[in-house]
Design an enzyme around this catalytic site. Structure first.
Site, PDB file in Angstrom:
ATOM      1  N   GLU A   1      -5.469   1.237   2.116  1.00 39.78           N
ATOM      2  CA  GLU A   1      -5.218   0.234   2.906  1.00 39.78           C
ATOM      3  C   GLU A   1      -5.585   0.492   4.482  1.00 39.78           C
ATOM      4  OE1 GLU A   1      -3.011  -2.428   5.573  1.00 39.78           O
ATOM      5  OE2 GLU A   1      -2.938  -0.242   5.636  1.00 39.78           O
ATOM      6  N   GLU A   2      -4.886   1.846   4.688  1.00 38.18           N
ATOM      7  CA  GLU A   2      -5.233   2.167   6.286  1.00 38.18           C
ATOM      8  C   GLU A   2      -6.690   2.407   6.568  1.00 38.18           C
ATOM      9  OE1 GLU A   2      -2.803   1.876   8.068  1.00 38.18           O
ATOM     10  OE2 GLU A   2      -1.067   2.380   7.048  1.00 38.18           O
TER      11      GLU A   2
ATOM     12  N   ASP B   1       4.608  -4.920   3.323  1.00 37.88           N
ATOM     13  CA  ASP B   1       4.137  -3.755   4.208  1.00 37.88           C
ATOM     14  C   ASP B   1       4.793  -3.719   5.238  1.00 37.88           C
ATOM     15  OD1 ASP B   1       2.567  -1.972   5.638  1.00 37.88           O
ATOM     16  OD2 ASP B   1       0.827  -3.231   5.507  1.00 37.88           O
TER      17      ASP B   1
ATOM     18  N   HIS C   1       2.044   4.310  12.853  1.00 41.76           N
ATOM     19  CA  HIS C   1       1.040   5.395  12.852  1.00 41.76           C
ATOM     20  C   HIS C   1       1.079   6.659  13.448  1.00 41.76           C
ATOM     21  CE1 HIS C   1      -1.951   1.808  11.284  1.00 41.76           C
ATOM     22  NE2 HIS C   1      -0.982   2.201  10.551  1.00 41.76           N
TER      23      HIS C   1
ATOM     24  N   HIS D   1       0.840  -1.345   0.049  1.00 42.69           N
ATOM     25  CA  HIS D   1      -0.146   0.216  -0.023  1.00 42.69           C
ATOM     26  C   HIS D   1       0.733   1.243   0.003  1.00 42.69           C
ATOM     27  CE1 HIS D   1       0.196   1.429   4.280  1.00 42.69           C
ATOM     28  NE2 HIS D   1       0.298  -0.131   4.462  1.00 42.69           N
TER      29      HIS D   1
ATOM     30  N   ASP E   1       5.582   2.769   7.011  1.00 42.74           N
ATOM     31  CA  ASP E   1       4.347   2.057   6.963  1.00 42.74           C
ATOM     32  C   ASP E   1       3.641   2.919   5.759  1.00 42.74           C
ATOM     33  OD1 ASP E   1       1.678   0.858   6.885  1.00 42.74           O
ATOM     34  OD2 ASP E   1       1.238   1.435   8.917  1.00 42.74           O
TER      35      ASP E   1
HETATM   36  N1  PHE Z   1      -1.221  -3.302   7.821  1.00 43.33           N
HETATM   37  C1  PHE Z   1      -0.711  -2.945   8.793  1.00 43.33           C
HETATM   38  C2  PHE Z   1      -1.028  -1.482   8.799  1.00 43.33           C
HETATM   39  O1  PHE Z   1      -0.628  -0.712   7.510  1.00 43.33           O
HETATM   40  C3  PHE Z   1       0.532  -3.168   9.347  1.00 43.33           C
HETATM   41  C4  PHE Z   1       0.716  -4.591   9.118  1.00 43.33           C
HETATM   42  C5  PHE Z   1       1.428  -5.205   8.194  1.00 43.33           C
HETATM   43  C6  PHE Z   1       0.562  -5.655  10.139  1.00 43.33           C
HETATM   44  C7  PHE Z   1       1.898  -6.671   8.179  1.00 43.33           C
HETATM   45  C8  PHE Z   1       0.836  -6.861   9.973  1.00 43.33           C
HETATM   46  C9  PHE Z   1       1.368  -7.333   8.956  1.00 43.33           C
HETATM   47  O2  PHE Z   1      -0.974  -0.415   9.472  1.00 43.33           O
HETATM   48 ZN    ZN Z   2      -0.641   1.215   8.691  1.00 45.52          ZN
HETATM   49 ZN    ZN Z   3       0.491  -0.768   6.422  1.00 49.73          ZN
END
Ligand code: PHE
Ligand code: ZN
Ligand code: ZN
Ligand code: ZN
Length: 282
Positions: free
Chosen positions: A131-132, A160, A252, A85, A97
């Site tokens: 994605e978030e 990710d 985050h 993402h 992230d």
């Molecule tokens: N997808 C989550 C996020 O963007 C982070 C994450 C990635 C968690 C991969 C677990 C495995 O906040």
């Molecule tokens: Zn995230």
């Molecule tokens: Zn993420």
């Protein structure tokens, strides 16, 4: 497979940071820093000869975008997709992230062209929006495919968070989630073994964009360097770093900047992405 030069990946992260700085501090869905990120990645891929497409969708009253890039050639009935993402949360620029995964697959894509890789399979990259907000972009993409097109996708690899500052080296467990592929898990593990890095398996469940592909029955895999979870003493023995501390203390948060990256973890994961793509698509 080429050894990915982490300086190139870091240069892409600097671009994401600059885009956030110029757009209110983030690259979130519905904010101008998101579309600026899409346009910048697209320009790099267009210049390298990829066939790119921007797929838009609506969520939460705002337009979102997926960027999809196809590498010319390969068997269109056997498709390998790599994705991650491109959006951040609104709190910050989202450099780990998920600038990290986004920049790494971008550099691997550029190196396909630079090295003249001619895989047997067709290779596609996806940078997903929103994605978030609940895996919105990747879900929209998978839902947009016909069942025939879905069946042509033989593997989806998700990246990710691949540069966490207190990193772990996690490979998605094939048995830990729907549609987990043992072949992909083992290929990712072999990539880490080839650079002498120990790994652990992790069950990421539905926490990232692979979940949309898994629901469609597409074999999935991926790597992850950790988020809010804390590194154990045994993990610190194995990987270095700080026991008792989160893998990413800026998860985050506004401090998820270019300072929030472990360059060694970023490099190792980028190298493993290249290793796995070359082995899967060849
Ligand atoms: N997808 C989550 C996020 O963007 C982070 C994450 C990635 C968690 C991969 C677990 C495995 O906040
Ligand atoms: Zn995230
Ligand atoms: Zn993420
Ligand atoms: Zn490297």
């Amino acid at each position: 497979a080429p050894n990915i030069n982490v300086a190139n990946v870091r240069a892409h992260l600097n671009q994401f940071q600059s885009i956030a700085n110029a757009n209110g501090g983030n690259r979130a869905h519905g904010r101008p820093g998101y579309l600026a990120s899409v346009n910048w990645v697209k320009s790099k891929l267009d210049a390298a000869g990829f066939t790119t497409r921007v797929q838009s969708f609506t969520y939460g009253g705002a337009t979102g975008y997926n960027l999809i890039a196809d590498y010319p050639g390969g068997d269109a009935n056997n498709v390998v997709v790599l994705g991650g993402h491109l959006d951040s949360v609104t709190a910050g620029p989202g450099i780990n992230d998920n600038g990290s995964g986004s920049a790494s697959i971008l550099e691997v894509a550029l190196q396909m062209k630079a090295t003249g890789f001619q895989p047997t399979k067709h290779v596609r990259f996806g940078w997903w929006g929103a994605e978030e907000r609940g895996l919105i972009g990747s879900t929209n993409y998978v839902n947009s495919l016909s069942s025939t097109d879905k069946s042509k996708i033989k593997a989806y690899l998700n990246f990710d968070m691949t540069g966490s500052p207190n990193p772990g080296y996690f490979v998605y467990s094939a048995s830990g989630q729907p549609s987990g592929s043992l072949a992909l898990q083992q290929r990712l593990q072999a990539g880490f073994t080839s650079i002498n890095v120990q790994t652990e398996l992790t069950s990421v469940g539905g926490r990232s964009d692979h979940a949309a592909f898994a629901r469609a029955g597409i074999p999935i895999g991926g790597t992850f360097t950790g988020a809010e979870g804390r590194k154990t003493a045994a993990q610190a023995q194995k990987w270095g770093g700080t026991a008792g501390q989160a893998f990413d203390r800026c998860y985050h948060a506004s401090c998820d900047t270019t300072s929030n990256i472990n360059a060694t973890a970023l490099d190792r994961n980028a190298d493993v992405i290249a290793y796995t793509l070359w082995a899967t698509a060849a």
